[in-house]
Motif scaffolding. Structure first.
Motif, PDB file in Angstrom:
ATOM      1  N   HIS A 118       0.917  -1.242  -0.343  1.00 29.13           N
ATOM      2  CA  HIS A 118       0.086  -0.130  -0.086  1.00 29.13           C
ATOM      3  C   HIS A 118       0.589   1.416  -0.019  1.00 29.13           C
ATOM      4  CE1 HIS A 118       1.006  -0.292   4.364  1.00 29.13           C
ATOM      5  NE2 HIS A 118       0.832   0.837   4.358  1.00 29.13           N
ATOM      6  N   LEU A 119       0.091   2.350  -0.200  1.00 27.53           N
ATOM      7  CA  LEU A 119       0.872   3.751  -0.171  1.00 27.53           C
ATOM      8  C   LEU A 119       0.029   4.511   0.896  1.00 27.53           C
ATOM      9  CD1 LEU A 119       2.788   6.006  -1.477  1.00 27.53           C
ATOM     10  CD2 LEU A 119       0.491   6.574  -2.767  1.00 27.53           C
ATOM     11  N   GLU A 120       0.932   5.166   1.696  1.00 29.47           N
ATOM     12  CA  GLU A 120       0.318   5.911   2.804  1.00 29.47           C
ATOM     13  C   GLU A 120       0.564   7.457   2.313  1.00 29.47           C
ATOM     14  OE1 GLU A 120       2.304   4.752   6.339  1.00 29.47           O
ATOM     15  OE2 GLU A 120       1.682   2.821   5.842  1.00 29.47           O
ATOM     16  N   PRO A 121       0.022   8.163   1.689  1.00 31.56           N
ATOM     17  CA  PRO A 121       0.099   9.524   1.110  1.00 31.56           C
ATOM     18  C   PRO A 121       0.886  10.534   2.397  1.00 31.56           C
ATOM     19  CG  PRO A 121      -1.885   8.931   0.145  1.00 31.56           C
ATOM     20  CD  PRO A 121      -1.748   8.032   1.213  1.00 31.56           C
ATOM     21  N   LEU A 122       1.951  11.216   1.936  1.00 34.87           N
ATOM     22  CA  LEU A 122       2.402  12.245   2.860  1.00 34.87           C
ATOM     23  C   LEU A 122       1.743  13.358   2.892  1.00 34.87           C
ATOM     24  CD1 LEU A 122       5.025  12.008   4.916  1.00 34.87           C
ATOM     25  CD2 LEU A 122       6.065  13.570   3.097  1.00 34.87           C
ATOM     26  N   GLY A 123       1.271  13.847   3.963  1.00 33.47           N
ATOM     27  CA  GLY A 123       0.693  15.355   3.888  1.00 33.47           C
ATOM     28  C   GLY A 123       0.943  16.509   4.880  1.00 33.47           C
ATOM     29  N   LEU A 124       0.603  17.690   4.436  1.00 32.38           N
ATOM     30  CA  LEU A 124       0.852  18.724   5.080  1.00 32.38           C
ATOM     31  C   LEU A 124      -0.418  19.299   5.848  1.00 32.38           C
ATOM     32  CD1 LEU A 124       3.006  21.162   6.273  1.00 32.38           C
ATOM     33  CD2 LEU A 124       1.877  22.592   4.150  1.00 32.38           C
ATOM     34  N   TYR A 125      -0.379  19.381   7.284  1.00 29.46           N
ATOM     35  CA  TYR A 125      -1.507  19.604   8.346  1.00 29.46           C
ATOM     36  C   TYR A 125      -1.434  20.609   9.266  1.00 29.46           C
ATOM     37  CZ  TYR A 125      -2.344  14.714   6.887  1.00 29.46           C
ATOM     38  OH  TYR A 125      -2.595  13.489   6.397  1.00 29.46           O
ATOM     39  N   SER A 126      -2.427  21.233   9.638  1.00 32.54           N
ATOM     40  CA  SER A 126      -2.200  22.582  10.489  1.00 32.54           C
ATOM     41  C   SER A 126      -3.739  22.533  11.339  1.00 32.54           C
ATOM     42  CB  SER A 126      -2.138  23.695   9.641  1.00 32.54           C
ATOM     43  OG  SER A 126      -2.184  24.911  10.424  1.00 32.54           O
ATOM     44  N   ASN A 127      -3.255  22.868  12.608  1.00 30.81           N
ATOM     45  CA  ASN A 127      -4.512  23.284  13.453  1.00 30.81           C
ATOM     46  C   ASN A 127      -4.727  24.718  13.476  1.00 30.81           C
ATOM     47  OD1 ASN A 127      -5.038  20.790  14.230  1.00 30.81           O
ATOM     48  ND2 ASN A 127      -3.759  20.841  16.191  1.00 30.81           N
ATOM     49  N   LYS A 128      -3.823  25.486  12.854  1.00 34.82           N
ATOM     50  CA  LYS A 128      -3.909  26.929  13.042  1.00 34.82           C
ATOM     51  C   LYS A 128      -4.368  27.526  11.586  1.00 34.82           C
ATOM     52  CE  LYS A 128      -0.432  26.895  16.400  1.00 34.82           C
ATOM     53  NZ  LYS A 128       0.864  27.464  17.067  1.00 34.82           N
TER      54      LYS A 128
END
Length: 278
Positions: A118-128
């Motif tokens: 499988h592939l786990e896509p890398l992502g950019l996340y933010s709570n702000k």
């Protein structure tokens, strides 16, 4: 519900050192579980989604295939490889090829991939912030600090216009390889498993797909930007010590991990956050 062996952080710290030393020396004196025809195949895995996928196989498919499978969960990216090299476990399931290539080179280990799952896509996340363009000048962005995943994270930011890497920056790129940083982004380098916990302390964080899911984040719905699946070299695979690729229990597990049942499980369980790669 899962019948897996949990490994504590304290034990991992000692185990990683001990196993790391044995990986570079003789394997004599350890029980080699990687070559165990007819015996139980012990697989080291990170909890989400790897151990969950293996548990699905164990609970639903293994008996019919006459596969005896034990799953051991680890929370780091080092011990599964050193344990596989030493024979403490028979296989592992947690990594992609650029990471393994770098690990083998640095540690003189001989771990080999046997089947991509499988592939786990890398992502950019933010709570702000809600959009990438909302990141302010001087914002702090957390990155995974292992060699290949840090480079992967920087490439994601480069592809989405936040920074520009130097020409030729490869799979070992670091913030020192940034040619242009118009927003003067500050980078906080953390162990990959710790990055999700930093979200309240930084403006944004690049998080590995498995750790995002474990932190109850949806890569598909919650990320500001996400890796593309097409042509992605970061598929996660089952790996063994070289020479054990044809172990009968490994061969059985390989077939099950690329079965229609596992594909459906991944699609139903993770809703696009984890993507079958077969």
């Amino acid at each position: 519900m899962r019948n897996t062996a949990k490994i504590t952080t304290a034990v991992l710290a000692v185990g990683a050192l001990t196993l790391g030393l044995s990986a570079c020396g003789s394997d004599s004196g350890s029980e080699d579980k990687s070559a165990s025809p007819g015996g139980t195949l012990v697989v080291a895995a990170s909890a989400v989604p790897h151990a969950q996928i293996l548990d699905f196989v164990k609970d639903n498919l293994a008996a019919d295939a006459d596969l005896k499978l034990e799953v051991k969960e680890f929370t780091d990216y080092v011990t599964p490889n050193t344990a596989t090299q030493s024979g403490e476990v028979g296989a592992n399931f947690f990594q992609h090829k650029p990471y393994l290539d770098d690990f083998n080179k640095k540690n003189k280990t001989t771990i080999a991939p046997v089947v991509t799952v499988h592939l786990e896509p890398l992502g950019l996340y933010s709570n702000k912030v809600k959009k990438l363009t909302d990141l302010k000048d001087g914002a702090t962005v957390a990155l995974p600090n292992d060699t290949t995943n840090e480079a992967r994270a920087l490439k994601l930011l480069d592809q989405n216009g936040l920074i520009k890497l130097k020409a030729g920056a490869g799979n070992d790129a670091t913030p020192k390889d940034i040619a242009e940083n118009p927003k003067k982004i500050q980078f906080k380098e953390l162990e990959a498993a710790q990055v999700p916990r930093s979200l309240d302390d930084v403006d944004a964080a690049v998080i590995n797909g498995n750790y995002a899911v474990e932190a109850k984040l949806s890569p598909k719905d919650d990320s500001l930007v996400l890796e593309a699946a097409e042509g992605n070299p970061y598929g996660n695979f089952l790996a063994v010590k070289e020479g054990n690729e044809k172990d009968p229990q490994v061969v059985k597990l390989v077939k099950l991990l690329n079965s229609p049942e596992v594909k459906k499980f991944i699609q139903d369980e993770y809703d696009g956050s984890v993507i079958p790669a077969f």
